[in-house]
Design a protein around this motif. Structure first.
Motif, PDB file in Angstrom:
ATOM      1  N   GLU A 153       1.098  -1.020   0.097  1.00 45.65           N
ATOM      2  CA  GLU A 153       0.280   0.368   0.233  1.00 45.65           C
ATOM      3  C   GLU A 153       0.522   1.576   0.143  1.00 45.65           C
ATOM      4  O   GLU A 153       0.762   1.954  -0.142  1.00 45.65           O
ATOM      5  CB  GLU A 153      -0.847  -0.356   1.739  1.00 45.65           C
ATOM      6  N   GLN A 154       2.118   1.041   0.266  1.00 44.02           N
ATOM      7  CA  GLN A 154       2.396   2.527   0.478  1.00 44.02           C
ATOM      8  C   GLN A 154       3.732   2.547  -0.732  1.00 44.02           C
ATOM      9  O   GLN A 154       4.505   3.314  -0.806  1.00 44.02           O
ATOM     10  CB  GLN A 154       4.104   2.277   1.877  1.00 44.02           C
ATOM     11  N   ILE A 155       3.967   2.007  -2.100  1.00 44.66           N
ATOM     12  CA  ILE A 155       4.409   1.714  -2.986  1.00 44.66           C
ATOM     13  C   ILE A 155       3.981   3.638  -3.862  1.00 44.66           C
ATOM     14  O   ILE A 155       2.700   3.234  -4.019  1.00 44.66           O
ATOM     15  CB  ILE A 155       4.384   0.373  -3.252  1.00 44.66           C
ATOM     16  N   LYS A 156       4.605   4.218  -4.267  1.00 41.75           N
ATOM     17  CA  LYS A 156       4.189   5.101  -4.535  1.00 41.75           C
ATOM     18  C   LYS A 156       5.483   5.268  -5.627  1.00 41.75           C
ATOM     19  O   LYS A 156       6.448   5.684  -5.230  1.00 41.75           O
ATOM     20  CB  LYS A 156       4.560   6.376  -3.939  1.00 41.75           C
ATOM     21  N   PRO A 157       5.183   4.821  -6.835  1.00 36.87           N
ATOM     22  CA  PRO A 157       6.323   4.337  -8.663  1.00 36.87           C
ATOM     23  C   PRO A 157       6.308   5.901  -9.037  1.00 36.87           C
ATOM     24  O   PRO A 157       5.249   7.079  -8.689  1.00 36.87           O
ATOM     25  CB  PRO A 157       4.792   4.806  -9.718  1.00 36.87           C
ATOM     26  N   GLU A 158       7.768   5.759  -9.076  1.00 36.63           N
ATOM     27  CA  GLU A 158       8.410   7.531  -9.659  1.00 36.63           C
ATOM     28  C   GLU A 158       9.802   7.227  -9.952  1.00 36.63           C
ATOM     29  O   GLU A 158      10.487   6.544  -9.899  1.00 36.63           O
ATOM     30  CB  GLU A 158       8.391   8.179  -8.227  1.00 36.63           C
ATOM     31  N   GLY A 159       9.831   8.180 -10.520  1.00 34.19           N
ATOM     32  CA  GLY A 159      11.548   8.099 -10.881  1.00 34.19           C
ATOM     33  C   GLY A 159      11.555   7.169 -12.301  1.00 34.19           C
ATOM     34  O   GLY A 159      10.759   6.524 -13.172  1.00 34.19           O
ATOM     35  N   THR A 160      12.461   6.477 -12.141  1.00 27.37           N
ATOM     36  CA  THR A 160      13.020   4.720 -13.535  1.00 27.37           C
ATOM     37  C   THR A 160      13.575   3.843 -12.461  1.00 27.37           C
ATOM     38  O   THR A 160      13.100   4.085 -12.042  1.00 27.37           O
ATOM     39  CB  THR A 160      14.862   5.227 -14.125  1.00 27.37           C
ATOM     40  N   PHE A 161      13.255   2.672 -13.665  1.00 26.13           N
ATOM     41  CA  PHE A 161      13.516   2.226 -12.909  1.00 26.13           C
ATOM     42  C   PHE A 161      15.419   1.804 -11.954  1.00 26.13           C
ATOM     43  O   PHE A 161      16.050   1.935 -12.493  1.00 26.13           O
ATOM     44  CB  PHE A 161      13.571   0.609 -13.966  1.00 26.13           C
ATOM     45  N   THR A 162      15.194   0.850 -10.684  1.00 25.55           N
ATOM     46  CA  THR A 162      16.281   0.937 -10.146  1.00 25.55           C
ATOM     47  C   THR A 162      17.995   0.108 -10.581  1.00 25.55           C
ATOM     48  O   THR A 162      17.506  -0.641 -11.490  1.00 25.55           O
ATOM     49  CB  THR A 162      16.330  -0.735  -9.475  1.00 25.55           C
ATOM     50  N   PHE A 182       7.529 -11.656 -10.250  1.00 24.04           N
ATOM     51  CA  PHE A 182       8.256 -10.126 -11.148  1.00 24.04           C
ATOM     52  C   PHE A 182       6.599  -9.717 -11.357  1.00 24.04           C
ATOM     53  O   PHE A 182       6.410 -10.283 -12.476  1.00 24.04           O
ATOM     54  CB  PHE A 182       9.216 -10.753 -11.169  1.00 24.04           C
ATOM     55  N   VAL A 183       6.685  -8.774 -11.015  1.00 21.87           N
ATOM     56  CA  VAL A 183       5.475  -8.144 -11.755  1.00 21.87           C
ATOM     57  C   VAL A 183       6.354  -6.974 -12.007  1.00 21.87           C
ATOM     58  O   VAL A 183       5.965  -5.924 -11.374  1.00 21.87           O
ATOM     59  CB  VAL A 183       4.398  -7.714 -10.844  1.00 21.87           C
ATOM     60  N   THR A 184       5.728  -6.048 -13.532  1.00 22.02           N
ATOM     61  CA  THR A 184       6.495  -5.258 -15.044  1.00 22.02           C
ATOM     62  C   THR A 184       6.289  -4.946 -15.001  1.00 22.02           C
ATOM     63  O   THR A 184       5.519  -5.935 -16.253  1.00 22.02           O
ATOM     64  CB  THR A 184       7.763  -6.035 -14.685  1.00 22.02           C
ATOM     65  N   ASP A 185       6.018  -3.508 -15.711  1.00 22.78           N
ATOM     66  CA  ASP A 185       5.598  -3.768 -17.334  1.00 22.78           C
ATOM     67  C   ASP A 185       6.249  -3.008 -18.368  1.00 22.78           C
ATOM     68  O   ASP A 185       6.367  -3.012 -19.951  1.00 22.78           O
ATOM     69  CB  ASP A 185       5.023  -1.921 -17.143  1.00 22.78           C
ATOM     70  N   PHE A 186       7.514  -3.914 -18.279  1.00 19.47           N
ATOM     71  CA  PHE A 186       8.629  -3.614 -18.703  1.00 19.47           C
ATOM     72  C   PHE A 186       9.328  -2.540 -19.388  1.00 19.47           C
ATOM     73  O   PHE A 186       9.561  -2.937 -20.487  1.00 19.47           O
ATOM     74  CB  PHE A 186       8.527  -4.976 -20.450  1.00 19.47           C
ATOM     75  N   TYR A 187       9.225  -1.456 -19.060  1.00 21.35           N
ATOM     76  CA  TYR A 187       9.510  -0.163 -19.547  1.00 21.35           C
ATOM     77  C   TYR A 187      10.873  -0.023 -19.133  1.00 21.35           C
ATOM     78  O   TYR A 187      11.433  -0.504 -17.576  1.00 21.35           O
ATOM     79  CB  TYR A 187       9.028   0.708 -18.680  1.00 21.35           C
ATOM     80  N   GLN A 188      12.261  -0.203 -19.851  1.00 23.02           N
ATOM     81  CA  GLN A 188      13.003  -0.203 -19.589  1.00 23.02           C
ATOM     82  C   GLN A 188      14.301   0.731 -20.750  1.00 23.02           C
ATOM     83  O   GLN A 188      13.779   0.364 -22.342  1.00 23.02           O
ATOM     84  CB  GLN A 188      14.172  -1.516 -19.699  1.00 23.02           C
ATOM     85  N   THR A 189      15.580   1.740 -20.504  1.00 19.18           N
ATOM     86  CA  THR A 189      15.786   1.754 -21.309  1.00 19.18           C
ATOM     87  C   THR A 189      17.254   1.263 -21.557  1.00 19.18           C
ATOM     88  O   THR A 189      17.777   1.670 -22.849  1.00 19.18           O
ATOM     89  CB  THR A 189      16.017   3.810 -20.922  1.00 19.18           C
ATOM     90  N   HIS A 190      17.670   1.247 -20.846  1.00 20.02           N
ATOM     91  CA  HIS A 190      19.228   0.589 -21.229  1.00 20.02           C
ATOM     92  C   HIS A 190      18.844  -0.781 -20.758  1.00 20.02           C
ATOM     93  O   HIS A 190      20.066  -1.837 -19.974  1.00 20.02           O
ATOM     94  CB  HIS A 190      20.543   1.300 -20.551  1.00 20.02           C
ATOM     95  N   GLU A 192      18.034  -2.512 -18.669  1.00 18.28           N
ATOM     96  CA  GLU A 192      18.498  -2.881 -17.005  1.00 18.28           C
ATOM     97  C   GLU A 192      16.952  -3.681 -16.393  1.00 18.28           C
ATOM     98  O   GLU A 192      17.372  -4.701 -15.558  1.00 18.28           O
ATOM     99  CB  GLU A 192      17.940  -1.505 -16.685  1.00 18.28           C
ATOM    100  N   ILE A 193      16.053  -4.120 -16.799  1.00 23.89           N
ATOM    101  CA  ILE A 193      15.245  -5.685 -16.088  1.00 23.89           C
ATOM    102  C   ILE A 193      16.007  -6.789 -16.662  1.00 23.89           C
ATOM    103  O   ILE A 193      15.741  -7.323 -15.738  1.00 23.89           O
ATOM    104  CB  ILE A 193      13.996  -5.103 -16.614  1.00 23.89           C
ATOM    105  N   PHE A 194      16.060  -6.549 -17.819  1.00 24.63           N
ATOM    106  CA  PHE A 194      16.954  -8.151 -18.060  1.00 24.63           C
ATOM    107  C   PHE A 194      17.896  -8.334 -17.928  1.00 24.63           C
ATOM    108  O   PHE A 194      18.327  -9.078 -17.117  1.00 24.63           O
ATOM    109  CB  PHE A 194      16.789  -7.959 -19.500  1.00 24.63           C
ATOM    110  N   ASN A 195      18.881  -7.540 -17.038  1.00 25.61           N
ATOM    111  CA  ASN A 195      20.039  -7.515 -16.001  1.00 25.61           C
ATOM    112  C   ASN A 195      20.101  -7.781 -14.650  1.00 25.61           C
ATOM    113  O   ASN A 195      20.636  -8.133 -13.909  1.00 25.61           O
ATOM    114  CB  ASN A 195      20.742  -6.577 -16.476  1.00 25.61           C
ATOM    115  N   LEU A 196      18.672  -7.560 -14.388  1.00 18.19           N
ATOM    116  CA  LEU A 196      18.392  -7.594 -13.309  1.00 18.19           C
ATOM    117  C   LEU A 196      18.037  -9.130 -13.421  1.00 18.19           C
ATOM    118  O   LEU A 196      18.372 -10.284 -12.709  1.00 18.19           O
ATOM    119  CB  LEU A 196      16.597  -7.276 -12.781  1.00 18.19           C
ATOM    120  N   LEU A 197      17.818  -9.877 -15.049  1.00 19.41           N
ATOM    121  CA  LEU A 197      16.907 -11.230 -14.474  1.00 19.41           C
ATOM    122  C   LEU A 197      17.821 -11.771 -15.090  1.00 19.41           C
ATOM    123  O   LEU A 197      18.196 -13.790 -14.081  1.00 19.41           O
ATOM    124  CB  LEU A 197      16.046 -11.449 -15.781  1.00 19.41           C
ATOM    125  N   ASP A 198      19.011 -11.316 -15.722  1.00 20.63           N
ATOM    126  CA  ASP A 198      19.900 -12.256 -15.550  1.00 20.63           C
ATOM    127  C   ASP A 198      21.275 -12.458 -14.069  1.00 20.63           C
ATOM    128  O   ASP A 198      21.541 -13.199 -13.945  1.00 20.63           O
ATOM    129  CB  ASP A 198      21.386 -11.027 -16.134  1.00 20.63           C
TER     130      ASP A 198
END
Length: 290
Positions: A153-162, A182-190, A192-198
Protein backbone atom coordinates in the motif's frame (compact mmCIF):
# COMPACT_ATOMS: atom_id res chain seq x y z
CA UNK A 1 -19.30 -13.92 -7.39
CA UNK A 2 -17.99 -13.00 -10.85
CA UNK A 3 -18.78 -9.35 -10.14
CA UNK A 4 -17.17 -9.54 -6.72
CA UNK A 5 -13.95 -10.86 -8.26
CA UNK A 6 -13.75 -7.98 -10.76
CA UNK A 7 -10.40 -6.31 -9.95
CA UNK A 8 -11.93 -2.86 -10.51
CA UNK A 9 -14.46 -3.51 -7.75
CA UNK A 10 -11.92 -5.02 -5.37
CA UNK A 11 -9.33 -2.29 -5.93
CA UNK A 12 -12.02 0.28 -5.17
CA UNK A 13 -12.33 -1.26 -1.69
CA UNK A 14 -8.83 0.07 -0.88
CA UNK A 15 -8.20 -2.86 1.46
CA UNK A 16 -5.65 -5.34 0.13
CA UNK A 17 -6.37 -7.87 2.85
CA UNK A 18 -10.07 -7.96 2.03
CA UNK A 19 -9.48 -7.90 -1.74
CA UNK A 20 -6.98 -10.76 -1.59
CA UNK A 21 -9.14 -12.83 0.75
CA UNK A 22 -12.25 -12.35 -1.41
CA UNK A 23 -10.33 -13.34 -4.55
CA UNK A 24 -8.58 -16.43 -3.21
CA UNK A 25 -11.50 -17.68 -1.12
CA UNK A 26 -13.70 -17.27 -4.18
CA UNK A 27 -11.16 -19.05 -6.36
CA UNK A 28 -10.80 -21.88 -3.85
CA UNK A 29 -14.57 -22.26 -3.40
CA UNK A 30 -15.54 -25.84 -4.14
CA UNK A 31 -11.96 -27.07 -3.92
CA UNK A 32 -11.24 -29.47 -1.07
CA UNK A 33 -9.00 -27.59 1.33
CA UNK A 34 -6.46 -29.32 3.49
CA UNK A 35 -3.90 -28.01 5.89
CA UNK A 36 -0.30 -29.12 5.55
CA UNK A 37 -0.25 -31.91 8.08
CA UNK A 38 1.48 -35.27 8.23
CA UNK A 39 4.64 -36.87 9.54
CA UNK A 40 6.75 -34.04 10.82
CA UNK A 41 8.78 -32.92 13.82
CA UNK A 42 6.49 -30.27 15.32
CA UNK A 43 3.22 -31.46 16.89
CA UNK A 44 0.11 -29.75 15.52
CA UNK A 45 -3.07 -31.44 16.80
CA UNK A 46 -5.01 -34.62 17.45
CA UNK A 47 -8.01 -35.63 15.36
CA UNK A 48 -10.38 -38.58 15.47
CA UNK A 49 -9.41 -41.68 13.53
CA UNK A 50 -11.15 -42.08 10.17
CA UNK A 51 -11.31 -45.31 8.14
CA UNK A 52 -8.38 -45.37 5.75
CA UNK A 53 -5.98 -43.44 8.02
CA UNK A 54 -2.48 -44.81 8.39
CA UNK A 55 -2.50 -46.96 11.55
CA UNK A 56 1.11 -45.96 12.19
CA UNK A 57 -0.15 -42.47 13.05
CA UNK A 58 -2.39 -43.69 15.86
CA UNK A 59 -1.43 -42.34 19.28
CA UNK A 60 -1.71 -45.34 21.61
CA UNK A 61 -1.13 -43.25 24.74
CA UNK A 62 -4.23 -41.21 23.90
CA UNK A 63 -6.12 -44.47 23.31
CA UNK A 64 -5.04 -45.71 26.75
CA UNK A 65 -6.28 -42.52 28.41
CA UNK A 66 -9.53 -42.05 26.49
CA UNK A 67 -10.36 -45.47 25.02
CA UNK A 68 -10.77 -43.70 21.66
CA UNK A 69 -8.58 -43.72 18.59
CA UNK A 70 -6.78 -40.49 17.71
CA UNK A 71 -4.38 -39.58 14.92
CA UNK A 72 -1.41 -37.46 15.90
CA UNK A 73 -0.72 -34.76 13.28
CA UNK A 74 2.43 -32.72 12.93
CA UNK A 75 3.33 -29.74 10.82
CA UNK A 76 5.32 -30.56 7.72
CA UNK A 77 8.06 -28.04 7.14
CA UNK A 78 8.35 -26.55 3.68
CA UNK A 79 11.48 -25.21 2.04
CA UNK A 80 9.55 -23.04 -0.40
CA UNK A 81 9.94 -19.28 -0.11
CA UNK A 82 8.04 -17.02 -2.49
CA UNK A 83 9.46 -13.54 -3.04
CA UNK A 84 7.38 -10.95 -4.91
CA UNK A 85 9.22 -8.37 -7.04
CA UNK A 86 7.30 -5.19 -7.87
CA UNK A 87 8.32 -2.58 -10.44
CA UNK A 88 7.73 0.82 -8.80
CA UNK A 89 9.04 3.07 -11.58
CA UNK A 90 6.91 6.02 -12.75
CA UNK A 91 5.56 4.16 -15.78
CA UNK A 92 3.51 2.03 -13.39
CA UNK A 93 1.32 5.12 -12.86
CA UNK A 94 -0.17 4.63 -16.32
CA UNK A 95 -3.97 4.57 -16.05
CA UNK A 96 -6.55 2.61 -18.01
CA UNK A 97 -10.07 3.71 -17.14
CA UNK A 98 -10.09 4.03 -13.34
CA UNK A 99 -7.20 1.67 -12.60
CA UNK A 100 -3.47 2.28 -12.74
CA UNK A 101 -0.95 -0.45 -13.41
CA UNK A 102 0.45 -0.19 -9.87
CA UNK A 103 -3.02 -0.68 -8.40
CA UNK A 104 -3.45 -3.85 -10.39
CA UNK A 105 0.08 -4.97 -9.42
CA UNK A 106 -0.77 -4.47 -5.73
CA UNK A 107 -3.96 -6.49 -6.11
CA UNK A 108 -2.19 -9.28 -8.02
CA UNK A 109 0.69 -9.57 -5.54
CA UNK A 110 -1.62 -9.37 -2.51
CA UNK A 111 -3.78 -12.20 -3.87
CA UNK A 112 -0.81 -14.46 -4.68
CA UNK A 113 0.81 -13.68 -1.31
CA UNK A 114 -2.41 -14.56 0.49
CA UNK A 115 -2.56 -17.86 -1.41
CA UNK A 116 1.11 -18.66 -0.68
CA UNK A 117 0.62 -17.89 3.01
CA UNK A 118 -2.50 -20.06 3.05
CA UNK A 119 -0.41 -22.95 1.69
CA UNK A 120 2.17 -22.50 4.42
CA UNK A 121 4.89 -20.94 2.25
CA UNK A 122 7.19 -18.17 3.41
CA UNK A 123 6.63 -14.87 1.56
CA UNK A 124 8.88 -11.86 1.00
CA UNK A 125 9.02 -8.70 -1.08
CA UNK A 126 11.37 -6.66 -3.28
CA UNK A 127 10.21 -3.22 -4.43
CA UNK A 128 12.31 -1.74 -7.25
CA UNK A 129 12.16 2.01 -6.87
CA UNK A 130 14.15 4.93 -8.21
CA UNK A 131 16.57 5.21 -5.28
CA UNK A 132 17.23 1.51 -4.77
CA UNK A 133 15.49 -1.67 -3.63
CA UNK A 134 13.19 -2.16 -0.65
CA UNK A 135 13.73 -5.65 0.77
CA UNK A 136 11.40 -7.62 3.02
CA UNK A 137 12.67 -10.98 4.27
CA UNK A 138 10.65 -14.11 3.55
CA UNK A 139 8.74 -15.43 6.56
CA UNK A 140 5.67 -17.57 7.14
CA UNK A 141 3.10 -16.12 9.53
CA UNK A 142 -0.06 -14.04 9.31
CA UNK A 143 1.53 -10.97 10.89
CA UNK A 144 4.19 -11.01 8.19
CA UNK A 145 1.47 -11.18 5.53
CA UNK A 146 -0.16 -8.13 7.09
CA UNK A 147 3.16 -6.26 6.97
CA UNK A 148 3.54 -7.22 3.30
CA UNK A 149 0.09 -5.78 2.56
CA UNK A 150 1.11 -2.57 4.33
CA UNK A 151 4.29 -2.24 2.29
CA UNK A 152 2.36 -2.82 -0.94
CA UNK A 153 0.00 0.00 0.00
CA UNK A 154 2.95 2.35 0.56
CA UNK A 155 4.34 1.94 -2.96
CA UNK A 156 4.32 5.23 -4.86
CA UNK A 157 5.83 4.77 -8.33
CA UNK A 158 8.32 7.44 -9.35
CA UNK A 159 11.50 7.91 -11.32
CA UNK A 160 13.11 5.22 -13.43
CA UNK A 161 13.66 1.52 -12.79
CA UNK A 162 16.31 0.63 -10.19
CA UNK A 163 19.85 0.95 -11.53
CA UNK A 164 22.00 -2.23 -11.70
CA UNK A 165 24.38 -0.76 -9.11
CA UNK A 166 21.71 -1.45 -6.49
CA UNK A 167 21.18 -5.09 -7.43
CA UNK A 168 23.91 -6.11 -4.98
CA UNK A 169 21.27 -5.71 -2.23
CA UNK A 170 19.64 -8.85 -3.56
CA UNK A 171 22.71 -10.89 -2.62
CA UNK A 172 22.47 -9.72 1.01
CA UNK A 173 19.40 -11.91 1.61
CA UNK A 174 19.05 -15.65 1.91
CA UNK A 175 21.10 -17.86 -0.37
CA UNK A 176 18.36 -20.49 -0.50
CA UNK A 177 16.52 -20.98 -3.76
CA UNK A 178 13.28 -19.05 -3.95
CA UNK A 179 10.34 -18.77 -6.30
CA UNK A 180 10.39 -15.19 -7.56
CA UNK A 181 7.22 -13.60 -8.92
CA UNK A 182 8.12 -10.46 -10.88
CA UNK A 183 5.38 -7.93 -11.78
CA UNK A 184 6.54 -5.25 -14.23
CA UNK A 185 5.49 -3.28 -17.30
CA UNK A 186 8.92 -3.86 -18.87
CA UNK A 187 9.61 -0.16 -19.41
CA UNK A 188 13.40 -0.05 -19.80
CA UNK A 189 15.86 2.18 -21.59
CA UNK A 190 19.18 0.33 -21.19
CA UNK A 191 18.06 -3.28 -20.79
CA UNK A 192 18.10 -2.86 -17.02
CA UNK A 193 15.22 -5.28 -16.38
CA UNK A 194 16.91 -8.07 -18.31
CA UNK A 195 20.12 -7.27 -16.41
CA UNK A 196 18.14 -7.81 -13.22
CA UNK A 197 16.85 -11.17 -14.46
CA UNK A 198 20.40 -12.20 -15.36
CA UNK A 199 21.46 -11.32 -11.81
CA UNK A 200 18.64 -13.39 -10.36
CA UNK A 201 19.63 -16.30 -12.58
CA UNK A 202 23.08 -16.37 -10.99
CA UNK A 203 21.32 -17.12 -7.69
CA UNK A 204 19.58 -20.11 -9.33
CA UNK A 205 16.11 -18.84 -8.40
CA UNK A 206 13.01 -19.89 -10.33
CA UNK A 207 11.22 -16.90 -11.85
CA UNK A 208 7.66 -16.18 -12.99
CA UNK A 209 7.19 -12.93 -14.91
CA UNK A 210 3.88 -11.06 -15.13
CA UNK A 211 4.07 -8.41 -17.85
CA UNK A 212 1.38 -5.81 -17.11
CA UNK A 213 -0.16 -4.24 -20.20
CA UNK A 214 -2.84 -1.57 -20.35
CA UNK A 215 -5.73 -2.34 -22.64
CA UNK A 216 -5.65 1.17 -24.11
CA UNK A 217 -1.94 0.75 -24.79
CA UNK A 218 -2.51 -2.56 -26.50
CA UNK A 219 -5.41 -1.35 -28.63
CA UNK A 220 -4.43 2.34 -28.99
CA UNK A 221 -8.14 3.06 -28.83
CA UNK A 222 -7.91 6.87 -28.79
CA UNK A 223 -9.47 9.08 -31.44
CA UNK A 224 -7.86 11.78 -33.58
CA UNK A 225 -4.67 13.55 -32.57
CA UNK A 226 -3.53 12.89 -29.03
CA UNK A 227 -0.51 14.11 -27.10
CA UNK A 228 1.37 11.34 -25.29
CA UNK A 229 3.74 11.97 -22.41
CA UNK A 230 6.49 9.61 -21.28
CA UNK A 231 5.86 9.19 -17.55
CA UNK A 232 9.55 8.76 -16.76
CA UNK A 233 11.29 11.29 -19.02
CA UNK A 234 8.53 13.84 -19.63
CA UNK A 235 9.07 13.58 -23.39
CA UNK A 236 5.92 14.24 -25.45
CA UNK A 237 4.80 13.35 -28.96
CA UNK A 238 1.64 13.93 -30.98
CA UNK A 239 0.07 11.11 -32.92
CA UNK A 240 -2.96 10.48 -35.09
CA UNK A 241 -4.13 7.12 -33.75
CA UNK A 242 -6.46 6.45 -36.67
CA UNK A 243 -3.54 6.38 -39.11
CA UNK A 244 -0.95 4.86 -36.80
CA UNK A 245 -2.99 2.12 -35.07
CA UNK A 246 -2.33 -0.76 -37.49
CA UNK A 247 1.46 -0.18 -37.62
CA UNK A 248 1.56 0.33 -33.85
CA UNK A 249 -0.25 -2.94 -33.10
CA UNK A 250 2.01 -4.83 -35.50
CA UNK A 251 5.13 -3.47 -33.77
CA UNK A 252 3.62 -4.17 -30.35
CA UNK A 253 2.94 -7.81 -31.25
CA UNK A 254 6.55 -8.14 -32.46
CA UNK A 255 7.82 -6.51 -29.27
CA UNK A 256 5.82 -8.87 -27.04
CA UNK A 257 7.05 -11.93 -28.92
CA UNK A 258 10.67 -10.74 -28.72
CA UNK A 259 10.25 -10.14 -24.98
CA UNK A 260 8.77 -13.59 -24.46
CA UNK A 261 11.55 -15.28 -26.40
CA UNK A 262 14.28 -13.35 -24.61
CA UNK A 263 12.83 -14.39 -21.28
CA UNK A 264 12.55 -18.02 -22.26
CA UNK A 265 16.16 -18.06 -23.41
CA UNK A 266 17.17 -17.39 -19.81
CA UNK A 267 18.16 -20.74 -18.35
CA UNK A 268 16.28 -20.52 -15.07
CA UNK A 269 12.95 -19.03 -16.08
CA UNK A 270 9.95 -21.29 -15.73
CA UNK A 271 8.19 -22.78 -18.80
CA UNK A 272 6.50 -20.79 -21.54
CA UNK A 273 3.07 -20.60 -19.97
CA UNK A 274 4.47 -18.90 -16.86
CA UNK A 275 5.41 -15.74 -18.75
CA UNK A 276 2.19 -13.75 -18.43
CA UNK A 277 1.45 -10.67 -20.55
CA UNK A 278 -1.53 -9.30 -18.61
CA UNK A 279 -3.91 -6.97 -20.43
CA UNK A 280 -4.93 -4.70 -17.58
CA UNK A 281 -4.37 -1.23 -16.20
CA UNK A 282 1.69 -2.22 -20.74
CA UNK A 283 6.35 -1.83 -25.58
CA UNK A 284 9.27 -0.04 -24.35
CA UNK A 285 7.41 3.21 -23.70
CA UNK A 286 4.21 3.91 -21.81
CA UNK A 287 2.31 7.16 -22.02
CA UNK A 288 -0.60 9.06 -20.61
CA UNK A 289 -2.94 11.15 -22.74
CA UNK A 290 -3.35 14.86 -22.24
Amino acid sequence: MSRLLDPKILVAIKDLNLAAKATIDGFMSGINKSTVKGQGLEFSQYRSYQPGDDLRSLDWKMFARSDRYYIRESEIETNIAVRFLVDASASMNHIDGEMTKIEYARYLVASLAYLANLQGDAIGLYVFKDAGIYTMAAKQDFQHLTRLFYQLEQIKPEGTFTKPIHYKEIFAGTQKRELLVFVTDFYQTHNEIFNLLDTLNTLRHEIVVFHVLARNEQELDFKGYTTFEDLETGETIQLDQTKARAAYQEKLALYLEETRMQLLESENLLPDHLYRPIVRPGPARFFKTT
